[in-house]
Design an enzyme around this catalytic site. Structure first.
Site, PDB file in Angstrom:
ATOM      1  N   HIS A 366       0.828  -1.203   0.000  1.00  0.00           N
ATOM      2  CA  HIS A 366       0.000   0.000   0.000  1.00  0.00           C
ATOM      3  C   HIS A 366       0.864   1.256   0.000  1.00  0.00           C
ATOM      4  O   HIS A 366       0.585   2.223  -0.699  1.00  0.00           O
ATOM      5  CB  HIS A 366      -0.913   0.004   1.236  1.00  0.00           C
ATOM      6  N   ARG A 473      -8.066  -0.301  -9.261  1.00  0.00           N
ATOM      7  CA  ARG A 473      -7.954  -1.382  -8.270  1.00  0.00           C
ATOM      8  C   ARG A 473      -8.918  -1.114  -7.123  1.00  0.00           C
ATOM      9  O   ARG A 473      -8.687  -0.219  -6.316  1.00  0.00           O
ATOM     10  CB  ARG A 473      -6.529  -1.468  -7.730  1.00  0.00           C
ATOM     11  N   ARG A 509     -11.700  -2.925 -11.861  1.00  0.00           N
ATOM     12  CA  ARG A 509     -11.347  -4.322 -11.626  1.00  0.00           C
ATOM     13  C   ARG A 509     -11.949  -4.741 -10.287  1.00  0.00           C
ATOM     14  O   ARG A 509     -11.736  -4.088  -9.273  1.00  0.00           O
ATOM     15  CB  ARG A 509      -9.818  -4.507 -11.573  1.00  0.00           C
ATOM     16  N   GLU A 608      -4.497 -13.049 -17.172  1.00  0.00           N
ATOM     17  CA  GLU A 608      -3.278 -13.108 -16.365  1.00  0.00           C
ATOM     18  C   GLU A 608      -2.777 -14.547 -16.235  1.00  0.00           C
ATOM     19  O   GLU A 608      -1.589 -14.767 -15.997  1.00  0.00           O
ATOM     20  CB  GLU A 608      -3.542 -12.506 -14.979  1.00  0.00           C
ATOM     21  N   ASN A 631       1.698  -7.976 -15.473  1.00  0.00           N
ATOM     22  CA  ASN A 631       2.441  -8.198 -14.221  1.00  0.00           C
ATOM     23  C   ASN A 631       2.370  -9.659 -13.802  1.00  0.00           C
ATOM     24  O   ASN A 631       3.392 -10.297 -13.522  1.00  0.00           O
ATOM     25  CB  ASN A 631       1.884  -7.315 -13.101  1.00  0.00           C
ATOM     26  N   ASP A 632       1.164 -10.201 -13.730  1.00  0.00           N
ATOM     27  CA  ASP A 632       0.999 -11.599 -13.340  1.00  0.00           C
ATOM     28  C   ASP A 632       1.252 -12.548 -14.515  1.00  0.00           C
ATOM     29  O   ASP A 632       1.843 -13.619 -14.341  1.00  0.00           O
ATOM     30  CB  ASP A 632      -0.407 -11.849 -12.785  1.00  0.00           C
ATOM     31  N   ARG A 642       7.645 -12.599  -9.370  1.00  0.00           N
ATOM     32  CA  ARG A 642       8.114 -11.218  -9.524  1.00  0.00           C
ATOM     33  C   ARG A 642       8.471 -10.554  -8.202  1.00  0.00           C
ATOM     34  O   ARG A 642       9.040  -9.465  -8.185  1.00  0.00           O
ATOM     35  CB  ARG A 642       7.062 -10.377 -10.256  1.00  0.00           C
ATOM     36  N   CYS A 679      -2.486  -4.051 -19.744  1.00  0.00           N
ATOM     37  CA  CYS A 679      -2.490  -3.314 -18.483  1.00  0.00           C
ATOM     38  C   CYS A 679      -1.343  -3.833 -17.622  1.00  0.00           C
ATOM     39  O   CYS A 679      -1.292  -5.021 -17.310  1.00  0.00           O
ATOM     40  CB  CYS A 679      -3.830  -3.521 -17.773  1.00  0.00           C
TER      41      CYS A 679
END
Length: 755
Positions: A366, A473, A509, A608, A631-632, A642, A679
């Site tokens: 966060h 998000r 999302r 993903e 990313n995933d 990652r 994305c």
């Protein structure tokens, strides 16, 4: 039976005299063990120090053979002392020789001793030694004896940590030479300024008090001031940044008002220690429990407690609880902390911080998200930063290369000045492009969208000229709260996002929870690999009540306008269909209860999991769009976590395998007339973005900092010239595909880097 022991004021006074005396460290430690043994009526008192090679060395003893001092060494996992060092917890045993972990060392002469009590010596949340007492008789030490020995261990920490004789006026052991440390980039940029330590340091000179009654009164006043500061937080605008999770600060207030915490602190003060020492002891315990906590939720709660300790220490030192600029800090400082929560970081947002250094790494944490949103250069995982830096030291934070330069020399300062000027000029150039179209030289329109997760992100839409929000998000609002956000709070946040965006598209999302992002009371236990576990759409479908509550809030927030929703980490078509059916049920429910249905509903799947790439035909008539979450997707494609630096940078995105897989996805989507976008962080890098548009992707969503560089690249490229050469390279076999693409871009004068 020996008398029950509680730290008497006489012992504290004697400890104070020993700590203040002018003597070598070994002599000081020997006096301490003699004093403790005599006061506790113990036959043995010993101190073990953790060495650089992670052994435990006997450095002082009363009762064991003096010849064993500096000779007896044990492995970190050896014997009862090793158990204490590994666990960071006290250990009391009635008959030590019978314990299975007991390690007999004949050179110490400990044969006749049975009762054993040991406590860790903690410094900075790390076990640096062990303090033990032993008796000939078999007995269990009482709780207040354990408590007292822990207090003494806290006082000893600075002495045990010293490698040289400790004098009352000794200078800080940190060296004056230049030091360079490495970390992971959490928020890009450059920063220069004096260091400011977020975690207050308690000087050994402040460990004791001569008037416990007056000190207890001082502690109670500080606790009241701390509670008042949290009340001010509740009425400030901090909560608005998250969309209204007032529950977070309410829970925080409850922790600060805990009478058990206050009573324990006052009890320690009554023994003769200062209020600072009492709070510092509490902080050491919380840090140790935090470092040993595997459960993510428990770690967050322990961090909250540690933060309260830090806030109270600041109040006691005469500052404000937050430690922000209003409490005496200056603008342009570099904040250095073990870790930060998002609320803590937000309190610094008006302090003009030059940069942030976090010792614990979590690129998806966060605090990292908030730091990127605030535009503050941030490095994480900078091990040993607090130990290498003294308050006020000049430091350079290079969050473009991932380095921290402590006390830089003039050459480094000159290089920083040059790069900082270039960065300022570059940012001005990007700003000039804000209102220019994202169009290639040969007329191809590319949509550049923003990744967001906070209401605070909205300002960057206008600053960057983003075409909309490609990914919002929604889980952040859930993760910062001890309780689930209320329906009105969720609706309020989603409505705020939609109102600000206006006619620009927003793709929400749904909750990406589970794995390492666990809600209170929702954990199914530790998972070997959280990224592949019970998370995202799997979690949501297994918790339909929670999921439907969010979908209902999204429907209601539209107030008759359009709604675009995408479901994370869909692996098979059935998951998408089940999630879409729940959304449509919530639309029906809302209409039946007097709310207006969205005028248009678009549902998409985030690709993903590689498996979904082979199920697109089954989604062709159901999904309105596909969003490729790189990313995933790339960590699953390369089987490389990652979050693990040793492998996360091992596999290049600009490689033939990755490009061919993404090309297949784009071709399949075109075949079934499925709009597709990309994305992820990778879309914010000009070279990677160039490869994506060469594959046919026409919509990219990225962090705000990437929009300017990517737009500049787009406006310099002629795809009709670049794509044929790119395709030829992609079908080739040269060993270095990245350099081949870079060569093509250089020949065609595509703006990938600063000129």
């Amino acid at each position: 039976m020996p008398q029950i022991f509680s730290v008497p004021r006489l012992l504290i006074n004697r400890l104070r005299d020993v700590m203040a005396g002018d003597m070598e460290a070994d002599t000081r430690l020997q006096k301490v063990v003699t004093l403790i043994a005599g006061t506790m009526i113990a036959d043995v008192c010993s101190i073990y120090k953790r060495t650089e090679t992670d052994e435990l060395e006997l450095v002082a003893t009363e009762g064991l053979a003096l010849s064993a001092v500096h000779q007896t060494r044990m492995a970190l996992d050896e014997g009862l002392v090793g158990q204490i060092a590994l666990s960071g917890e006290p250990l009391s045993i009635q008959d030590a020789p019978r314990h299975p972990a007991f390690s007999y060392r004949p050179e110490t002469g400990e044969d006749p001793y049975h009762a054993f009590l040991g406590v860790p010596i903690l410094r900075g949340g790390r076990v640096i030694g062990v303090l033990t007492v032993q008796n000939r008789t078999e007995r269990l030490y009482e709780e207040d004896e354990v408590d007292s020995l822990q207090t003494i261990a806290m006082v000893l920490a600075e002495v045990v940590a010293a490698d040289a004789p400790t004098q009352p006026s000794a200078p800080d052991p940190r060296e004056s030479r230049s030091v360079t440390l490495r970390g992971r980039i959490l928020g890009e940029g450059l920063g220069l300024g004096p260091a400011r330590l977020h975690d207050p340091i308690v000087s050994p000179a402040r460990y004791f008090t001569e008037d416990p009654d007056a000190e207890a009164l001082r502690l109670r006043r500080a606790l009241r001031q701390l509670q008042t500061s949290i009340d001010r937080m509740l009425t400030s605008d901090v909560s608005a940044i998250f969309g209204e999770p007032r529950e977070v600060l309410e829970a925080y207030k409850m922790l600060a008002s805990d009478p058990v915490w206050a009573a324990r602190l006052e009890e320690t003060v009554r023994s003769g220690l200062s209020a600072e020492a009492a709070v510092d002891r509490s902080r050491r315990e919380h840090r140790n429990k935090l470092d040993n906590a595997a459960d993510p939720y428990l770690r967050e709660r322990m961090h909250d407690l540690e933060d309260l300790d830090n806030r109270l220490l600041r109040v006691l030192s005469g500052g404000d609880a937050a430690g922000t600029a209003d409490g005496g800090g200056e603008g342009g400082e570099v904040l250095i902390a073990r870790r930060l929560g998002p609320a803590e970081l937000l309190e610094y947002r008006n302090s003009g911080l030059a940069a942030i250094i976090l010792e614990e790494v979590a690129p998806s944490s966060h605090a990292a998200i908030v730091a990127r949103t605030l535009g503050i250069p941030t490095l994480g995982g900078v091990t040993g930063a607090s130990g290498a830096v003294s308050p006020g030291d000049q430091v350079i934070v290079d969050a473009e290369e991932g380095t921290l330069h402590v006390r830089p020399d003039q050459d480094l300062l000159d290089a920083y000045a040059t790069r900082s000027l270039m960065r300022t000029e570059r940012q001005a150039a990007f700003q000039a492009l804000r209102d220019q179209p994202s169009r290639t030289r040969d007329g191809e329109e590319i949509s550049l969208m923003l990744n967001a997760g906070l209401a605070l992100d909205l300002e960057t839409m206008d600053k960057t000229g983003a075409d909309g929000i490609g990914l919002f998000r929604t889980e952040f609002q859930f993760l910062v709260s001890d309780t689930l956000p209320k329906m009105d709070s969720q609706v309020g946040l989603y409505r705020q996002i939609l109102d600000y965006a206006g006619n620009r598209p927003v793709h929400f999302r749904t909750l990406d929870l589970g794995g390492d992002k666990i809600l209170p009371n929702a954990n199914r236990g530790d998972e070997e690999n959280p990224a592949l576990g019970w998370r995202s759409i799997r979690f949501a479908l297994d918790r339909p009540g929670l999921f439907r509550r969010q979908l209902r809030a999204l429907v209601r927030a539209c107030e008759g306008g359009p709604l675009s929703v995408m479901f994370p980490m869909v692996t098979k078509a059935e998951e998408f269909l089940e999630a879409k059916a729940l959304l449509m049920k919530e639309v029906e429910w809302s209409v039946a209860h007097g709310f207006t249905a969205p005028c248009e509903i678009r549902t998409g799947a985030m690709l993903e999991a590689p498996a979904l790439a082979f199920a697109l035909a089954e989604l062709a008539d159901e999904a309105d769009f596909i969003s490729v979450g790189t990313n995933d997707l790339m960590q699953f494609f390369h089987a490389a976590d990652r979050m693990v630096p040793a492998v996360s940078e091992r596999y290049d995105f600009v490689s033939r395998p990755a490009m061919r897989f993404l090309d297949m996805i784009q071709s399949e989507c075109r075949k079934y007339d499925l709009p597709v976008s990309v994305c992820g962080e990778i879309a914010s890098h000009p070279l990677e973005a160039l490869c994506l548009i060469a594959l046919g992707y026409r919509s990219l969503s990225m962090p705000a900092a990437g929009i300017g560089p990517v737009k500049r690249m787009l406006r310099s490229v002629d795809l009709s010239a670049f794509v044929p050469e790119f395709r030829a390279a992609l079908s080739g076999r040269s060993p270095d595909f990245r350099n081949e693409v870079l060569s093509i871009a250089a020949l065609q004068k595509i703006a990938l880097k600063d000129s």
